[in-house]
Design a protein around this motif. Structure first.
Motif, PDB file in Angstrom:
ATOM      1  N   THR A   9       0.762  -0.854   0.024  1.00  0.00           N
ATOM      2  CA  THR A   9       0.047  -0.063   0.116  1.00  0.00           C
ATOM      3  C   THR A   9       0.597   1.103   0.127  1.00  0.00           C
ATOM      4  O   THR A   9       1.619   1.367   0.761  1.00  0.00           O
ATOM      5  CB  THR A   9      -0.433  -0.055   1.605  1.00  0.00           C
ATOM      6  N   LEU A  10       0.609   2.461  -0.697  1.00  0.00           N
ATOM      7  CA  LEU A  10       1.493   3.595  -1.136  1.00  0.00           C
ATOM      8  C   LEU A  10       1.206   4.984  -0.240  1.00  0.00           C
ATOM      9  O   LEU A  10      -0.124   5.049  -0.505  1.00  0.00           O
ATOM     10  CB  LEU A  10       1.312   3.693  -2.236  1.00  0.00           C
ATOM     11  N   ASN A  11       1.869   4.885   0.777  1.00  0.00           N
ATOM     12  CA  ASN A  11       1.696   6.205   0.796  1.00  0.00           C
ATOM     13  C   ASN A  11       1.870   7.813   0.360  1.00  0.00           C
ATOM     14  O   ASN A  11       2.821   7.888  -0.346  1.00  0.00           O
ATOM     15  CB  ASN A  11       2.067   6.382   2.828  1.00  0.00           C
ATOM     16  N   CYS A  12       0.621   8.122   0.343  1.00  0.00           N
ATOM     17  CA  CYS A  12       0.270   9.846  -0.387  1.00  0.00           C
ATOM     18  C   CYS A  12       0.461  10.546   0.418  1.00  0.00           C
ATOM     19  O   CYS A  12       0.139  11.156   1.275  1.00  0.00           O
ATOM     20  CB  CYS A  12      -0.116   9.282  -1.731  1.00  0.00           C
ATOM     21  N   LEU A  13       0.953  11.575  -0.706  1.00  0.00           N
ATOM     22  CA  LEU A  13       1.057  13.499   0.120  1.00  0.00           C
ATOM     23  C   LEU A  13       0.962  13.843  -0.853  1.00  0.00           C
ATOM     24  O   LEU A  13       1.083  13.912  -1.883  1.00  0.00           O
ATOM     25  CB  LEU A  13       2.213  13.264   0.749  1.00  0.00           C
ATOM     26  N   ILE A  14      -0.474  15.021  -0.737  1.00  0.00           N
ATOM     27  CA  ILE A  14      -0.598  16.022  -1.481  1.00  0.00           C
ATOM     28  C   ILE A  14       0.225  17.232  -1.527  1.00  0.00           C
ATOM     29  O   ILE A  14      -0.233  17.889   0.385  1.00  0.00           O
ATOM     30  CB  ILE A  14      -2.733  15.834  -1.802  1.00  0.00           C
ATOM     31  N   VAL A  15       0.298  17.666  -1.771  1.00  0.00           N
ATOM     32  CA  VAL A  15       1.111  18.858  -1.960  1.00  0.00           C
ATOM     33  C   VAL A  15       0.909  20.361  -2.343  1.00  0.00           C
ATOM     34  O   VAL A  15       0.709  20.199  -4.007  1.00  0.00           O
ATOM     35  CB  VAL A  15       2.339  19.042  -1.446  1.00  0.00           C
ATOM     36  N   ASP A  16      -0.593  21.043  -2.571  1.00  0.00           N
ATOM     37  CA  ASP A  16      -1.082  21.552  -3.353  1.00  0.00           C
ATOM     38  C   ASP A  16      -1.591  23.181  -2.522  1.00  0.00           C
ATOM     39  O   ASP A  16      -1.793  23.431  -1.377  1.00  0.00           O
ATOM     40  CB  ASP A  16      -2.686  21.522  -3.963  1.00  0.00           C
ATOM     41  N   ASP A  17      -1.679  24.241  -2.550  1.00  0.00           N
ATOM     42  CA  ASP A  17      -2.028  25.981  -2.032  1.00  0.00           C
ATOM     43  C   ASP A  17      -3.353  25.816  -2.656  1.00  0.00           C
ATOM     44  O   ASP A  17      -3.947  26.545  -1.860  1.00  0.00           O
ATOM     45  CB  ASP A  17      -1.206  27.100  -2.612  1.00  0.00           C
ATOM     46  N   GLU A  18      -3.847  25.013  -2.967  1.00  0.00           N
ATOM     47  CA  GLU A  18      -5.651  25.376  -3.345  1.00  0.00           C
ATOM     48  C   GLU A  18      -6.206  24.055  -2.955  1.00  0.00           C
ATOM     49  O   GLU A  18      -5.630  22.340  -3.433  1.00  0.00           O
ATOM     50  CB  GLU A  18      -5.739  25.091  -5.300  1.00  0.00           C
ATOM     51  N   ARG A  19      -7.451  24.157  -2.393  1.00  0.00           N
ATOM     52  CA  ARG A  19      -8.271  24.028  -1.434  1.00  0.00           C
ATOM     53  C   ARG A  19      -9.055  22.934  -2.009  1.00  0.00           C
ATOM     54  O   ARG A  19      -8.876  22.066  -2.436  1.00  0.00           O
ATOM     55  CB  ARG A  19      -9.239  24.243  -0.207  1.00  0.00           C
ATOM     56  N   GLY A  20      -9.475  23.130  -3.333  1.00  0.00           N
ATOM     57  CA  GLY A  20     -10.354  22.595  -4.215  1.00  0.00           C
ATOM     58  C   GLY A  20      -9.378  21.835  -4.619  1.00  0.00           C
ATOM     59  O   GLY A  20      -9.940  20.251  -5.158  1.00  0.00           O
ATOM     60  N   ALA A  21      -7.844  21.682  -4.899  1.00  0.00           N
ATOM     61  CA  ALA A  21      -7.341  20.260  -5.774  1.00  0.00           C
ATOM     62  C   ALA A  21      -7.157  19.438  -4.787  1.00  0.00           C
ATOM     63  O   ALA A  21      -7.489  17.958  -5.089  1.00  0.00           O
ATOM     64  CB  ALA A  21      -6.111  20.495  -6.262  1.00  0.00           C
ATOM     65  N   HIS A  22      -7.080  19.478  -3.567  1.00  0.00           N
ATOM     66  CA  HIS A  22      -6.989  18.647  -1.687  1.00  0.00           C
ATOM     67  C   HIS A  22      -8.889  18.034  -2.353  1.00  0.00           C
ATOM     68  O   HIS A  22      -7.635  16.589  -2.410  1.00  0.00           O
ATOM     69  CB  HIS A  22      -6.757  19.388  -0.965  1.00  0.00           C
ATOM     70  N   LEU A  23      -9.224  18.054  -2.700  1.00  0.00           N
ATOM     71  CA  LEU A  23     -10.587  17.515  -2.122  1.00  0.00           C
ATOM     72  C   LEU A  23     -11.044  16.986  -3.928  1.00  0.00           C
ATOM     73  O   LEU A  23     -10.964  15.717  -3.543  1.00  0.00           O
ATOM     74  CB  LEU A  23     -11.907  18.209  -2.328  1.00  0.00           C
ATOM     75  N   VAL A  24     -10.446  17.320  -5.211  1.00  0.00           N
ATOM     76  CA  VAL A  24     -10.535  16.799  -6.098  1.00  0.00           C
ATOM     77  C   VAL A  24      -9.455  15.798  -5.868  1.00  0.00           C
ATOM     78  O   VAL A  24      -9.962  13.526  -6.216  1.00  0.00           O
ATOM     79  CB  VAL A  24     -10.212  16.876  -7.294  1.00  0.00           C
ATOM     80  N   LEU A  25      -7.979  15.583  -5.549  1.00  0.00           N
ATOM     81  CA  LEU A  25      -7.830  14.566  -5.677  1.00  0.00           C
ATOM     82  C   LEU A  25      -7.729  13.580  -4.072  1.00  0.00           C
ATOM     83  O   LEU A  25      -7.810  12.181  -4.244  1.00  0.00           O
ATOM     84  CB  LEU A  25      -6.090  14.279  -5.654  1.00  0.00           C
ATOM     85  N   GLN A  26      -8.400  14.182  -3.768  1.00  0.00           N
ATOM     86  CA  GLN A  26      -8.682  13.101  -2.059  1.00  0.00           C
ATOM     87  C   GLN A  26      -9.720  12.299  -2.102  1.00  0.00           C
ATOM     88  O   GLN A  26      -9.413  11.345  -1.852  1.00  0.00           O
ATOM     89  CB  GLN A  26      -8.575  13.766  -0.666  1.00  0.00           C
ATOM     90  N   THR A  40      -1.853  16.082   3.495  1.00  0.00           N
ATOM     91  CA  THR A  40      -2.230  17.035   3.098  1.00  0.00           C
ATOM     92  C   THR A  40      -1.199  18.498   3.418  1.00  0.00           C
ATOM     93  O   THR A  40      -0.809  18.692   4.459  1.00  0.00           O
ATOM     94  CB  THR A  40      -3.625  17.427   2.289  1.00  0.00           C
ATOM     95  N   CYS A  41      -0.601  18.860   2.690  1.00  0.00           N
ATOM     96  CA  CYS A  41       0.231  20.228   2.367  1.00  0.00           C
ATOM     97  C   CYS A  41      -0.611  21.278   1.977  1.00  0.00           C
ATOM     98  O   CYS A  41      -0.407  20.746   0.792  1.00  0.00           O
ATOM     99  CB  CYS A  41       1.501  20.147   2.729  1.00  0.00           C
ATOM    100  N   GLU A  42      -0.127  22.839   1.799  1.00  0.00           N
ATOM    101  CA  GLU A  42      -0.539  23.965   1.559  1.00  0.00           C
ATOM    102  C   GLU A  42       0.478  24.426   0.687  1.00  0.00           C
ATOM    103  O   GLU A  42       0.600  24.933   0.072  1.00  0.00           O
ATOM    104  CB  GLU A  42      -1.302  24.605   1.939  1.00  0.00           C
TER     105      GLU A  42
END
Length: 243
Positions: A9-26, A40-42
Motif C-alpha cells: 500500500t503506497l503512502n501518498c502526500l498531496i501538496v497544493d495551495d488550492e483547497r479545491g485540488a486537495h478535495l479532488v485528489l482525495q 496534505t500540505c498547502e
C-alpha cells in the motif's frame, strides 16, 4: 524498479495551495485500495517537515506555490518519492521531466487520466493495477468529455463531438462538428488525456477520432472529405486498427 512497500500500500502526500485540488485528489485516492493518504500540505515547507518523519511513497505535487515552487522542492530532496505533478500550467511539462517525475497531470484532472498516472506508479513498484482496485461503478470510470481552457474560460467538450486535433506550436486545435477550439496543450498532453480506445495518433501533428475515419488512401486519411496526412511510423498500427 522501486522497492516494493512491504504492505503493498503506497503512502501518498498531496501538496497544493488550492483547497479545491486537495478535495479532488482525495476523492480520487479514496477509490484506489492500494493508495493511502498520509497527509496534505498547502506549501512546500510543510511537505518537507512532514516527509522528515513520515515515509512517503507517492507525492502529488503542485508547481506554482508561494515561497517555494514544487520544482524547487524536488531539487532539495535527496531521496525523492515517486512524483506526479499536478498543475494548471502546461509550459512546465518539458522541464518537469528533468526531475524524473512519473507523470504530469493538467488541471482540471479527470479521473481516467488520474488512473493512467497511478498505473505508471504501480508499474514502478511492480504491483500492477488489479481489476478490483477501483471502487467506483463502471460507468464512473469512463469519461465522456474533456475540459479544456480556451481564451481564459474552462470549456467541457464531448468526446463524441471531436473529429480530430492538430498540433499548433505550443497549442492544439481541436476540431469538432461545430467549433474549432485553440487550447494551450501539446498534442502529446492531449493524447494522454484522451482514451486510447477512441482516439489514435496518425502523425506527429495529428490525432483523430477512430470512429470518424471514413477511409485511408495511400498516405492520407479521410474524415468525411477532410484529408489528413498519415506518418510512416503510425501507418502500420493505423491500418491494423482500421481492418
Amino acid at each position: 524498479m522501486a522497492d516494493i512497500p512491504q504492505t503493498k500500500t503506497l503512502n501518498c502526500l498531496i501538496v497544493d495551495d488550492e483547497r479545491g485540488a486537495h478535495l479532488v485528489l482525495q476523492h480520487y485516492l479514496s477509490q484506489i485500495d492500494r493508495l493511502t493518504l498520509a497527509g496534505t500540505c498547502e506549501n512546500a515547507l510543510e511537505a518537507i517537515n512532514l516527509m522528515h518523519h513520515t515515509k512517503i511513497d507517492l507525492l502529488f505535487l503542485d508547481i506554482n506555490m508561494p515561497q517555494m515552487s514544487g520544482l524547487e522542492l524536488l531539487s532539495t530532496l535527496k531521496n525523492k518519492p515517486l512524483v506526479i505533478l499536478t498543475t494548471a500550467h502546461s509550459e512546465y511539462a518539458l522541464e518537469s521531466y528533468t526531475y524524473d517525475v512519473v507523470d504530469y497531470l493538467l488541471k482540471p484532472i479527470q479521473f481516467t487520466r488520474f488512473l493512467k498516472a497511478v498505473d505508471k506508479v504501480f508499474y514502478h513498484y511492480g504491483l500492477g493495477l488489479p481489476d478490483k482496485t477501483v471502487n467506483t461503478p463502471p460507468s464512473a470510470q469512463f469519461e465522456t468529455s474533456i475540459v479544456i481552457r480556451v481564451d481564459g474560460d474552462w470549456l467541457r467538450v464531448e468526446l463524441d463531438d471531436i473529429r480530430y486535433a492538430q498540433s499548433w506550436g505550443n497549442y492544439v486545435k481541436i476540431f469538432t462538428d461545430t467549433h474549432i477550439y485553440l487550447t494551450a496543450l501539446t498534442l502529446a498532453e492531449l493524447d494522454q488525456r484522451l482514451p486510447g480506445t477512441q482516439f489514435i495518433r496518425i502523425h506527429k501533428s495529428y490525432l483523430v477520432s477512430i470512429k470518424r475515419i471514413s477511409r485511408i488512401s495511400g498516405n492520407d486519411l479521410y474524415i468525411n472529405e477532410v484529408s489528413l496526412p498519415v506518418g510512416l511510423t503510425y501507418r502500420r498500427a493505423l491500418i491494423e486498427l482500421f481492418k
